[in-house]
Design an enzyme around this catalytic site. Structure first.
Site, PDB file in Angstrom:
ATOM      1  N   TYR A  97       0.745  -1.107   0.051  1.00  0.00           N
ATOM      2  CA  TYR A  97      -0.102   0.018   0.136  1.00  0.00           C
ATOM      3  C   TYR A  97       0.657   1.135   0.029  1.00  0.00           C
ATOM      4  O   TYR A  97       0.273   2.384  -0.460  1.00  0.00           O
ATOM      5  CB  TYR A  97      -0.987   0.075   1.073  1.00  0.00           C
ATOM      6  N   GLN A 135     -15.586   3.137  -7.425  1.00  0.00           N
ATOM      7  CA  GLN A 135     -15.043   2.057  -6.814  1.00  0.00           C
ATOM      8  C   GLN A 135     -13.467   2.270  -6.623  1.00  0.00           C
ATOM      9  O   GLN A 135     -12.906   1.495  -6.084  1.00  0.00           O
ATOM     10  CB  GLN A 135     -15.011   0.756  -7.927  1.00  0.00           C
ATOM     11  N   ILE A 137      -9.963   3.755  -5.263  1.00  0.00           N
ATOM     12  CA  ILE A 137      -9.573   4.175  -3.948  1.00  0.00           C
ATOM     13  C   ILE A 137      -8.557   5.434  -4.047  1.00  0.00           C
ATOM     14  O   ILE A 137      -7.752   5.846  -3.181  1.00  0.00           O
ATOM     15  CB  ILE A 137      -9.098   3.090  -3.032  1.00  0.00           C
ATOM     16  N   HIS A 153     -15.467   1.966  -1.670  1.00  0.00           N
ATOM     17  CA  HIS A 153     -14.339   0.944  -1.485  1.00  0.00           C
ATOM     18  C   HIS A 153     -13.347   1.784  -0.521  1.00  0.00           C
ATOM     19  O   HIS A 153     -12.278   1.116  -0.269  1.00  0.00           O
ATOM     20  CB  HIS A 153     -13.536   0.469  -2.922  1.00  0.00           C
ATOM     21  N   CYS A 161      -7.494   2.954  12.473  1.00  0.00           N
ATOM     22  CA  CYS A 161      -6.753   2.400  13.640  1.00  0.00           C
ATOM     23  C   CYS A 161      -7.669   1.048  13.699  1.00  0.00           C
ATOM     24  O   CYS A 161      -8.760   0.900  14.069  1.00  0.00           O
ATOM     25  CB  CYS A 161      -6.820   3.096  14.563  1.00  0.00           C
ATOM     26  N   CYS A 202      -1.601   4.775  15.378  1.00  0.00           N
ATOM     27  CA  CYS A 202      -2.585   6.119  15.545  1.00  0.00           C
ATOM     28  C   CYS A 202      -1.782   7.169  16.238  1.00  0.00           C
ATOM     29  O   CYS A 202      -1.295   7.120  17.177  1.00  0.00           O
ATOM     30  CB  CYS A 202      -3.620   5.206  16.340  1.00  0.00           C
ATOM     31  N   CYS A 207      -3.774   5.922  22.375  1.00  0.00           N
ATOM     32  CA  CYS A 207      -4.054   4.806  21.846  1.00  0.00           C
ATOM     33  C   CYS A 207      -2.858   4.431  21.035  1.00  0.00           C
ATOM     34  O   CYS A 207      -2.356   3.180  21.534  1.00  0.00           O
ATOM     35  CB  CYS A 207      -5.129   5.030  20.377  1.00  0.00           C
TER      36      CYS A 207
END
Length: 304
Positions: A97, A135, A137, A153, A161, A202, A207
């Site tokens: 990614y 659709q 991203i 999507h 998170c 995060c 957190c």
């Protein structure tokens, strides 16, 4: 409603015919490629829904990661874009990614994106409306100027998170220091094997949980709140356009056929015919960046 039932379906290709998944479908017909005929329909439309897929962004140089040539290293996207893969190897999934994020951040909208955004702006001044159901991203519709975009999507440029669920826009490049200079798609590239504590975390001080891309992975269901908005738009549109999508990934592949089943004109703009082409009134083959500006140009009847 049909789309709410479809929300329970996991994202992915389906071998079932549309008729087995929901209500009555439009009868099969021979789709017309008469642009002047489409333009007459377009001139009378008050609320246009434009459903976009990977073919639109491909013309900006964004890979589809589907089919031949869609590999990253030795994997197809379906191998990595799953909750199970992220659980097993978050470092590898984040490398994938990171590569996709950096690629998208280096690209810009093309003539199809701009044609949609300009049509929306023009219609707004006339008391008409255009909504994009995408659709994709990437962020290219927003960059082109589109204001009303439903991202079914998710978005590459948002994170979620896994601990607290917090979602935020994140356009940092790189997203974290450990991912810098990683993510090469070449097959002989060694995995970075980044420790989980060095992966994106995060930003909330109470957190610091592990972040994941805020996208819908294979095997996950679509956001029911987004689908509720989609359903409203599909139920009220008087013209639907399907742009750059193969119509094989459900539930999105059901959207336009359901509109057509109401007798609403649907026009498909795609390089080739799809499994749904003969359910639609129009089909315009060719690059979206060529056909769409012609279709969405200001009609002679419009008052600017």
């Amino acid at each position: 409603m049909i789309l709410r039932r479809l929300a329970k379906l996991a994202l992915g290709p389906r071998l079932s015919s549309p008729a087995t998944l929901g209500g009555p479908m439009a009868k099969l017909t021979r789709a017309s490629s008469d642009m002047s005929e489409f333009r007459e329909v377009f001139s009378k439309a008050k609320h246009v829904v434009i459903i976009t897929g990977a073919g639109v962004s491909a013309e900006s140089g964004v890979p589809t990661f589907r089919g031949t040539g869609g590999q990253w290293r030795k994997w197809q996207s379906q191998d990595l874009a799953t909750p199970e893969s992220f659980s097993r190897n978050p470092s590898l999934v984040w490398e994938f990614y990171h590569y996709r994020r950096e690629l998208v951040l280096s690209k810009g909208p093309n003539t199809a994106h701009f044609a949609i955004a300009q049509c929306e702006a023009r219609f707004r001044k006339q008391g008409r409306s255009v909504v994009v159901i995408t659709q994709n991203i990437d962020d290219l519709h927003r960059q082109a100027g589109s204001k009303h975009v439903l991202k079914i999507h998710g978005s590459l440029l948002e994170t979620r998170c896994v601990s607290c669920g917090h979602v935020t826009v994140n356009q940092h490049s790189p997203i974290c220091a450990a991912l810098k200079e990683t993510g090469s798609p070449e097959p002989d590239t060694c995995d970075a094997k980044i420790p989980v504590e060095d992966l994106p975390r995060c930003e909330k001080s109470d957190c610091r949980g592990l972040l994941r891309p805020n996208v819908v992975w294979f095997g996950e269901t679509l956001d029911s709140h987004v689908l509720t908005k989609v359903e409203k738009e599909l139920d009220t549109c008087d013209l639907c356009m399907v742009v750059g999508t193969s119509s094989v990934v459900y539930p999105a592949a059901m959207f336009a056929p359901q509109v057509a089943s109401r007798g609403i004109p649907v026009a498909e703009f795609n390089m080739t015919k799809t499994p749904n082409t003969d359910r639609f009134m129009f089909h315009f083959p060719g690059p979206c960046g060529t056909t769409l500006p012609l279709a969405l140009a200001c009609h002679e009847s419009e008052i600017i």
